[in-house]
Design an enzyme around this catalytic site. Structure first.
Site, PDB file in Angstrom:
ATOM      1  N   ASN B 387       0.824  -1.203   0.000  1.00  0.00           N
ATOM      2  CA  ASN B 387       0.000   0.000   0.000  1.00  0.00           C
ATOM      3  C   ASN B 387       0.861   1.258   0.000  1.00  0.00           C
ATOM      4  O   ASN B 387       1.036   1.906  -1.040  1.00  0.00           O
ATOM      5  CB  ASN B 387      -0.949  -0.035   1.210  1.00  0.00           C
ATOM      6  CG  ASN B 387      -1.946   1.099   1.190  1.00  0.00           C
ATOM      7  OD1 ASN B 387      -1.896   1.969   0.327  1.00  0.00           O
ATOM      8  ND2 ASN B 387      -2.839   1.117   2.139  1.00  0.00           N
ATOM      9  N   ASP B 388       1.444   1.583   1.135  1.00  0.00           N
ATOM     10  CA  ASP B 388       2.196   2.829   1.228  1.00  0.00           C
ATOM     11  C   ASP B 388       3.378   2.891   0.263  1.00  0.00           C
ATOM     12  O   ASP B 388       3.707   3.957  -0.236  1.00  0.00           O
ATOM     13  CB  ASP B 388       2.716   3.008   2.663  1.00  0.00           C
ATOM     14  CG  ASP B 388       1.572   3.228   3.640  1.00  0.00           C
ATOM     15  OD1 ASP B 388       0.477   3.592   3.174  1.00  0.00           O
ATOM     16  OD2 ASP B 388       1.776   3.027   4.844  1.00  0.00           O
ATOM     17  N   VAL B 389       3.981   1.747  -0.015  1.00  0.00           N
ATOM     18  CA  VAL B 389       5.184   1.763  -0.853  1.00  0.00           C
ATOM     19  C   VAL B 389       4.868   2.007  -2.325  1.00  0.00           C
ATOM     20  O   VAL B 389       5.777   2.133  -3.141  1.00  0.00           O
ATOM     21  CB  VAL B 389       6.002   0.456  -0.727  1.00  0.00           C
ATOM     22  CG1 VAL B 389       6.500   0.281   0.697  1.00  0.00           C
ATOM     23  CG2 VAL B 389       5.209  -0.742  -1.172  1.00  0.00           C
ATOM     24  N   VAL B 390       3.583   2.072  -2.688  1.00  0.00           N
ATOM     25  CA  VAL B 390       3.224   2.385  -4.076  1.00  0.00           C
ATOM     26  C   VAL B 390       2.359   3.644  -4.123  1.00  0.00           C
ATOM     27  O   VAL B 390       1.713   3.913  -5.120  1.00  0.00           O
ATOM     28  CB  VAL B 390       2.474   1.227  -4.764  1.00  0.00           C
ATOM     29  CG1 VAL B 390       3.396   0.036  -4.931  1.00  0.00           C
ATOM     30  CG2 VAL B 390       1.226   0.824  -4.001  1.00  0.00           C
TER      31      VAL B 390
END
Lengths: 98, 462
Positions: B387-390
């Site tokens: 989630n956060d890493v994209v």
């Protein structure tokens, strides 16, 4: 005159940059095995534990602490090396080849 | 046995430890590295047992057998998703061993009627502080990873001031013992403070920051062993300990960089506090969703697919289905690669291990900087459990809590597919604008179940 402490400090000063260099070269692919391997290596403190618990005439308190320390360090060594090897066995280059 | 035997064993042991880390630099030589490490450790232990000072073997052997009996099942029974927990637990054991030896050394000298001061005491103080602190901190990290302790950051007013005060108090006691023989209550008090400090240090740190914390604790455990080397005037301990300290330190720096955060921010920042506001307006905007059939036909007609796995994939145990998917696509002539963000998973490099366990060959796994430019040329980016890493907000939205964090540029792909349970924002509570893009198809469902359905569709098309 070179004292024992001085020699130890030299060793430290050389070992830290060596460690930094070596670890920087480890592929990120293997960072987890690296951590479990260094984790096992840190249990080299077992050497100190053996010396404390096996020494002649050391007080009962130190002996007891030493024996407990030997056990904990051994758990660390055994678990650390075995899990590292278990992980590395899984890394394969091509499908099917073992 | 004369002294030269154990001295030689220690020197060869030290060489083995150095080679062990050196060989770990590539998967081809890594297992040789483990062997070198084991051999070095064995030499160190045998060398020590044969030293003239060691006369009492019985209890040492009993302790070693007990330790092996506990350690071996731990290593074999823990599932790969739990490697971070095992590492944390193992850190706790190792650090406790170091701390106990420091304590024993201290009381040896007390019993001999000449309490330690000066340089040796500096080493004992550092060894005990780091040892005890790492023990409780690692147990806390273990608890958080195993979810025995709430993973949310636990904070209260004045937390940092209380922690700092405790640390200063411990430091004062430490200095006192170094300068002069202190009253008998000082050393136990110092131990208590170190133990307490370890707990307080980890309490405010959220589950998402565990990769950094574990690496840092790894470093502390090494430093404690190196300090023990100074206490015992043992060079092998200094070498092995400082290699380990350096390794943990580098890994935690890498983790911090991957999250665009500083050490102090991880340790004192209590991540996960400020963002709750930005998550509220999530559900209102329209998203496009797709069925497994749609997903299968898009994947099939692609030339190149990049899969972005996150920890959510591992939680759902979807990695084996994912391998089937990538095999099937491979047979149909689609190139499937995996893009691994440095903080995917719960410790540095964890995702690689999880995918390797599912028999995905490691030459298909790519680090962020090696694959990021390829997203623009790939047909489909398939995001599973990440989630956060994209989240593209990290690139341009200055108000976002993850602004500045390096991300995988999946939004540059022609089509983006995201397998996700629902539109609920993830653990960190940050909304992800990727989901509202025109090119993004949301595949709502359980990561494992949905991947299995795509696999079923693909094999039916044969």
């Amino acid at each position: 005159m070179t004292t024992e402490i001085e020699v130890s400090l030299y060793v430290l000063v050389l070992a830290v940059p060596l460690g930094l260099e070596l670890v920087r070269r480890v592929s990120p692919l293997l960072h987890t095995p690296l951590m479990s391997l260094t984790n096992a290596i840190s249990a080299i403190s077992v050497v100190g534990a053996i010396l404390v618990s096996g020494a002649e005439g050391s007080p009962a308190l130190s002996k007891t602490l030493g024996v407990i320390a030997v056990m904990f360090a051994t758990i660390n060594i055994v678990a650390g090396f075995l899990i590292t090897d278990r992980m590395l066995k899984m890394f394969k280059k091509k499908e099917g080849s073992k | 046995m004369n002294d030269s035997f154990w001295q030689a064993a220690y020197i060869i042991g030290a060489l083995c430890v150095v080679l062990s880390i050196k060989w770990l630099n590539s998967p081809a030589t890594a297992r040789r590295g483990v062997f070198a490490g084991e051999f070095g450790m064995l030499l160190a232990i045998i060398g020590t047992l044969l030293r003239a000072e060691v006369v009492d073997y019985q209890w040492i052997f009993i302790a070693m057998i007990a330790g092996s009996a506990i350690g071996a099942p731990l290593a074999y029974l823990m599932p790969m998703t739990s490697v971070p927990q095992l590492t944390a637990l193992s850190h706790a054991f190792g650090a406790l061993a170091a701390a106990l030896v420091g304590t024993a050394e201290f009381y040896n000298d007390v019993a001999a009627g000449e309490p330690t001061t000066g340089f040796k005491m500096v080493a004992i103080v550092i060894e005990s502080l780091l040892g005890y602190l790492t023990t409780t901190a690692s147990l806390m990290a273990f608890g958080k990873l195993q979810e025995l302790v709430p993973t949310r950051p636990m904070t209260y007013k004045g937390q940092n001031i209380i922690n700092l005060a405790l640390f200063v108090f411990a430091a004062v006691l430490g200095v006192w013992m170094v300068l002069m023989p202190a009253p008998p209550w000082v050393f136990p008090a110092f131990i208590g403070l170190s133990l307490l400090f370890g707990v307080l240090l980890i309490m405010p740190i959220g589950g998402g920051d565990m990769p950094t914390v574990i690496a840092l604790l790894n470093s502390y455990a090494g430093a404690a062993a190196a300090a023990m080397g100074f206490v015992l005037e043992n060079k092998l301990l200094i070498i092995a300990g400082s290699l380990n300290a350096a390794s943990g330190f580098i890994l935690s720096v890498i983790m911090c960089k991957a999250m665009n955060r500083s050490f102090s921010n991880v340790l004192f920042g209590a991540f996960g506090q400020a963002q709750t506001t930005s998550a509220a307006q999530a559900q209102t905007k329209p998203v496009k969703s797709a069925t497994p059939e749609d997903a299968a036909s898009i994947l099939e007609s692609a030339r190149r697919v990049i899969v972005v796995p996150g920890y959510g994939m591992a939680v759902a145990q979807a990695q084996h289905k994912l391998r089937e998917l990538s095999d099937l696509l491979g047979k149909k002539g689609v190139q499937v690669d995996f893009a691994i963000h440095p903080v995917a998973g719960r410790m540095p490099g964890h995702m690689n291990v999880l995918l390797a366990e599912a028999d995905i060959p490691y030459d298909r796994l790519f680090e962020m900087e090696d694959i990021n430019q390829d997203f623009a040329e790939c047909d489909v980016a398939l995001v599973i459990g990440a989630n956060d890493v994209v989240n593209p907000a990290a690139r341009h939205d200055k108000t976002s809590p993850i602004y500045g964090m390096p991300i995988l540029d999946v939004d540059k792909a022609h089509t983006v597919m995201v397998i996700k349970r629902s539109m609920n924002p993830g653990f960190a509570g940050i909304d992800n604008e990727l989901y509202y893009l025109d090119k993004t198809l949301m595949l709502f469902g359980d990561a494992k179940g949905f991947t299995a359905e795509i696999v079923k569709e693909l094999s039916a098309h044969k």
